[in-house]
Design an enzyme around this catalytic site. Structure first.
Site, PDB file in Angstrom:
ATOM      1  N   LYS A 275      -3.660   7.997   3.247  1.00  0.00           N
ATOM      2  CA  LYS A 275      -4.826   7.691   4.075  1.00  0.00           C
ATOM      3  C   LYS A 275      -4.613   8.143   5.514  1.00  0.00           C
ATOM      4  O   LYS A 275      -5.564   8.564   6.190  1.00  0.00           O
ATOM      5  CB  LYS A 275      -5.137   6.194   4.024  1.00  0.00           C
ATOM      6  CG  LYS A 275      -5.649   5.697   2.685  1.00  0.00           C
ATOM      7  CD  LYS A 275      -6.962   6.361   2.285  1.00  0.00           C
ATOM      8  CE  LYS A 275      -7.536   5.737   1.018  1.00  0.00           C
ATOM      9  NZ  LYS A 275      -8.758   6.425   0.558  1.00  0.00           N
TER      10      LYS A 275
ATOM     11  N   TYR B 171       0.821  -1.215   0.000  1.00  0.00           N
ATOM     12  CA  TYR B 171       0.000   0.000   0.000  1.00  0.00           C
ATOM     13  C   TYR B 171       0.858   1.269   0.000  1.00  0.00           C
ATOM     14  O   TYR B 171       0.457   2.306  -0.518  1.00  0.00           O
ATOM     15  CB  TYR B 171      -0.936  -0.023   1.199  1.00  0.00           C
ATOM     16  CG  TYR B 171      -2.238   0.709   0.980  1.00  0.00           C
ATOM     17  CD1 TYR B 171      -2.982   0.525  -0.184  1.00  0.00           C
ATOM     18  CD2 TYR B 171      -2.748   1.570   1.934  1.00  0.00           C
ATOM     19  CE1 TYR B 171      -4.184   1.185  -0.383  1.00  0.00           C
ATOM     20  CE2 TYR B 171      -3.951   2.232   1.754  1.00  0.00           C
ATOM     21  CZ  TYR B 171      -4.659   2.039   0.588  1.00  0.00           C
ATOM     22  OH  TYR B 171      -5.856   2.704   0.401  1.00  0.00           O
TER      23      TYR B 171
END
Length: 254
Positions: free
Chosen positions: A160, A153
């Site tokens: 995020k 990720y």
């Protein structure tokens, strides 16, 4: 009467009918809301997908990196509704170099793109819609748990984490205007965004086994229902919150 009866909702990020945003729009309409959509780039595709909703919904172009688009958004939305009660931020993007295990080698230019589109746009979208939210309302963003360093990720995880922080600051600053700001942190789903992440199969293989409630990688409805609930009047005193819809994985140590 549905829980969004009479409400006016702006939903961004509808690209396919497999997206969380599509089911947010669909459920919102079923619950009584009037929905306006935005799309970026392939507007004809979004317009085609919009025809699968229970009711027609206008589609507006919105590039969150384009200040002209943001500056004109309230006026363009105002051509279809006389105000907004809810705004859904379902926007995220990171260049391929920022994903897939390339964390140490990603250039600042690509990191900046990821942060602009995936993090800063949460604030940009909320501020752009403020003129239409004179009676308060709800802003809801879509998140993925940023408390851990997940495989593959990479810089999207950093983006995020920024989104989660921005959520708290927006809740602080918009609360005076009666606007609640929250995130729904969904587990991994087989959306277009997921397909763009190299190595996404690592999530697919492990998440359903870890989740106490189990997890269906193809079902975006639970996350969409949480978004709709947060836009309703059933959470009148909740802001700055992250609601996890991930089968319970965030809560266990596995």
């Amino acid at each position: 009467m549905g829980i969004l009866d009479g409400k006016r909702i702006l939903v961004t990020g509808v690209l396919t009918d497999a997206s969380i945003a599509f089911n947010v729009a669909k459920i919102a309409q079923e619950e009584g809301a009037q929905v306006v959509l935005t799309g970026f780039g392939r507007l004809s595709l979004v317009e085609r997908i919009a025809k699968r909703l229970p009711q027609p919904a206008p589609v507006l172009e919105l590039d969150v990196q384009n200040t002209d688009h943001l500056d004109s958004l309230a006026a363009r939305v105002g051509e279809h509704v006389d105000g907004l009660d809810g705004v859904v931020h379902s926007i995220g993007f990171a260049p391929q170099s920022a994903l897939g295990g390339n964390f140490l080698n990603t250039s600042w230019e690509d990191v900046a793109t990821a942060l602009h589109v995936s993090t800063y746009s949460f604030k940009s979208l909320a501020v752009a819609c403020l003129p239409l939210m004179k009676e308060g309302g709800s802003v809801v963003g879509l998140d993925f748990d940023a408390t851990k360093a997940w495989p593959v990720y990479d810089w999207m995880g950093v983006a995020k984490a920024g989104l989660e922080s921005a959520n708290r600051y927006l809740a602080r600053d918009l609360g005076k205007q009666g606007i609640r700001v929250n995130l729904v942190s969904a587990g991994p789903l087989r959306t277009m965004a997921a397909k763009s992440i190299p190595g996404f199969k690592e999530f697919e293989d492990s998440w359903p086994e870890k989740a106490p409630l189990g997890w269906d990688l193809a079902d975006t409805v639970p996350a969409a229902k949480a978004v709709v609930a947060l836009m309703s009047d059933w959470f009148p005193a909740t802001t700055g919150e992250i609601v996890h819809v991930d089968g319970g994985v965030h809560a266990i140590g596995a």
